[in-house]
Scaffold this motif. Structure first.
Motif, PDB file in Angstrom:
ATOM      1  N   PHE A 182       0.826  -1.209   0.000  1.00  0.00           N
ATOM      2  CA  PHE A 182       0.000   0.000   0.000  1.00  0.00           C
ATOM      3  C   PHE A 182       0.858   1.257   0.000  1.00  0.00           C
ATOM      4  CE2 PHE A 182      -2.017   3.468   2.333  1.00  0.00           C
ATOM      5  CZ  PHE A 182      -3.198   3.622   1.620  1.00  0.00           C
ATOM      6  N   VAL A 183       0.462   2.237  -0.837  1.00  0.00           N
ATOM      7  CA  VAL A 183       1.141   3.537  -0.889  1.00  0.00           C
ATOM      8  C   VAL A 183       0.191   4.670  -0.514  1.00  0.00           C
ATOM      9  CG1 VAL A 183       2.324   5.211  -2.382  1.00  0.00           C
ATOM     10  CG2 VAL A 183       2.789   2.758  -2.635  1.00  0.00           C
ATOM     11  N   ARG A 184      -0.982   4.734  -1.174  1.00  0.00           N
ATOM     12  CA  ARG A 184      -1.849   5.895  -0.976  1.00  0.00           C
ATOM     13  C   ARG A 184      -3.288   5.550  -1.326  1.00  0.00           C
ATOM     14  NH1 ARG A 184       1.374   8.939  -3.067  1.00  0.00           N
ATOM     15  NH2 ARG A 184       0.704   9.222  -5.221  1.00  0.00           N
ATOM     16  N   PHE A 185      -4.215   6.199  -0.610  1.00  0.00           N
ATOM     17  CA  PHE A 185      -5.652   6.061  -0.833  1.00  0.00           C
ATOM     18  C   PHE A 185      -6.210   7.444  -1.141  1.00  0.00           C
ATOM     19  CE2 PHE A 185      -9.959   5.732   1.420  1.00  0.00           C
ATOM     20  CZ  PHE A 185     -10.591   5.182   0.318  1.00  0.00           C
ATOM     21  N   VAL A 186      -6.892   7.590  -2.267  1.00  0.00           N
ATOM     22  CA  VAL A 186      -7.398   8.892  -2.708  1.00  0.00           C
ATOM     23  C   VAL A 186      -8.917   8.781  -2.904  1.00  0.00           C
ATOM     24  CG1 VAL A 186      -7.197  10.734  -4.425  1.00  0.00           C
ATOM     25  CG2 VAL A 186      -5.221   9.257  -3.931  1.00  0.00           C
ATOM     26  N   GLN A 197      -5.197  -0.735   4.834  1.00  0.00           N
ATOM     27  CA  GLN A 197      -3.944  -0.408   4.147  1.00  0.00           C
ATOM     28  C   GLN A 197      -3.051  -1.646   4.101  1.00  0.00           C
ATOM     29  OE1 GLN A 197      -2.173   3.154   5.793  1.00  0.00           O
ATOM     30  NE2 GLN A 197      -4.074   4.304   5.633  1.00  0.00           N
ATOM     31  N   SER A 198      -3.535  -2.628   3.366  1.00  0.00           N
ATOM     32  CA  SER A 198      -2.881  -3.934   3.349  1.00  0.00           C
ATOM     33  C   SER A 198      -2.323  -4.234   1.969  1.00  0.00           C
ATOM     34  CB  SER A 198      -3.896  -5.007   3.758  1.00  0.00           C
ATOM     35  OG  SER A 198      -5.042  -4.934   2.939  1.00  0.00           O
ATOM     36  N   PRO A 199      -1.392  -5.188   1.873  1.00  0.00           N
ATOM     37  CA  PRO A 199      -0.847  -5.572   0.560  1.00  0.00           C
ATOM     38  C   PRO A 199      -1.923  -6.181  -0.328  1.00  0.00           C
ATOM     39  CG  PRO A 199       0.560  -6.362   2.347  1.00  0.00           C
ATOM     40  CD  PRO A 199      -0.714  -5.898   2.982  1.00  0.00           C
TER      41      PRO A 199
END
Length: 271
Positions: A182-186, A197-199
């Motif tokens: 996980f990098v970012r949630f928009v 926020q998991s793989p």
């Protein structure tokens, strides 16, 4: 809303300057703004810290803008330059504030600072002006349309998605992973559900469309909502969700999520 104010300001500026073709390049716009009454200089400069993406300072008579020449992604560099132009036009020229130093935090739409949100909206409106991009697609939020607009505007996929979502108004979200992590949630337009926020799971990785060798997809898969989000919120419970995932360079994968009333059970109120 500050972002919408920034968008309107940028699109009005382009109309005043007579821009009617894409792409809009911030350095060209800066040269168009420059005059005897307001002297504006925008330059690339190598900064000591990679945390600084852009600087702008000035007064009622003029401004100096410096963009970090070490920004590797052209779309990100353009967005930074457009963001700093937003500060010049919306904050320095009207003497709201005289100097800015901006990094990743300031250029994030999640950063809760009205001035930075205005500059982000300005950047979005400058690079991806709706009066010009509306001719390119039907306006639906899908990867094929995002790619078309992104290429025409020389903007990043993320910035293009954000701008198209502002006009679309349906709830949607973008999730970014790199090498499955996980990098970012928009989230956009009152997207009412949170993600873990998991793989990426093996199944999620297997569903990626590799756009390095395939066309950007127009379609969404309908999957169990719990595969991507916490399915419960005050607006009701999501049974399913629409999902479209692509694989890019450097291990990056981007996932679009969307839902409508058909995905919901137990709706308590309209969203």
């Amino acid at each position: 809303m500050q972002i919408q104010k920034g968008i309107a300001e940028a699109e009005s500026l382009l109309e005043d300057l007579g821009y009617d073709t894409l792409p809009v390049r911030p350095f060209d716009v800066a040269r168009s703004i420059h005059s005897d009454d307001f002297k504006l200089s925008m330059e690339l400069q190598s900064f000591d810290s990679d945390k600084i993406l852009g600087r702008a300072e000035g007064n009622i008579k003029g401004a100096l803008v410096y963009i970090n020449s070490n920004i590797p992604d052209p779309g990100r560099l353009n967005f930074t330059a457009a963001h700093e132009l937003g500060h010049v036009c919306m904050h320095i020229m009207p003497m709201v504030k005289s100097s800015f130093e901006c990094g990743t935090k300031e250029l994030s739409n999640q950063f809760n600072d009205p001035i930075e949100q205005e500059a982000n909206g300005f950047a979005s409106g400058l690079l991806i002006p709706q009066p010009l991009t509306s001719k390119l697609t039907d306006g639906d939020i899908n990867w094929s349309n995002i790619d078309i607009v992104s290429r025409a505007c020389e903007a990043s996929l993320e910035a293009t998605y954000r701008k198209m979502a502002y006009s679309n108004k349906s709830p949607s979200a973008l999730i970014i992973h790199q090498n499955g992590h996980f990098v970012r949630f928009v989230p956009m337009n009152n997207f009412a559900y949170f993600i873990e926020q998991s793989p990426l799971t093996r199944e999620q990785q297997a569903s990626l469309t590799d756009v390095r060798s395939e066309n950007y997809p127009t379609y969404f898969d309908e999957v169990d909502a719990i595969d991507w989000v916490n399915p419960s919120s005050k607006y009701g419970r999501l049974s399913t969700i629409y999902c479209s995932s692509i694989l890019l360079n450097d291990g990056f994968s981007y996932t679009l999520l969307a839902y409508d009333d058909d995905c919901l059970v137990g709706v308590e109120e309209e969203y």
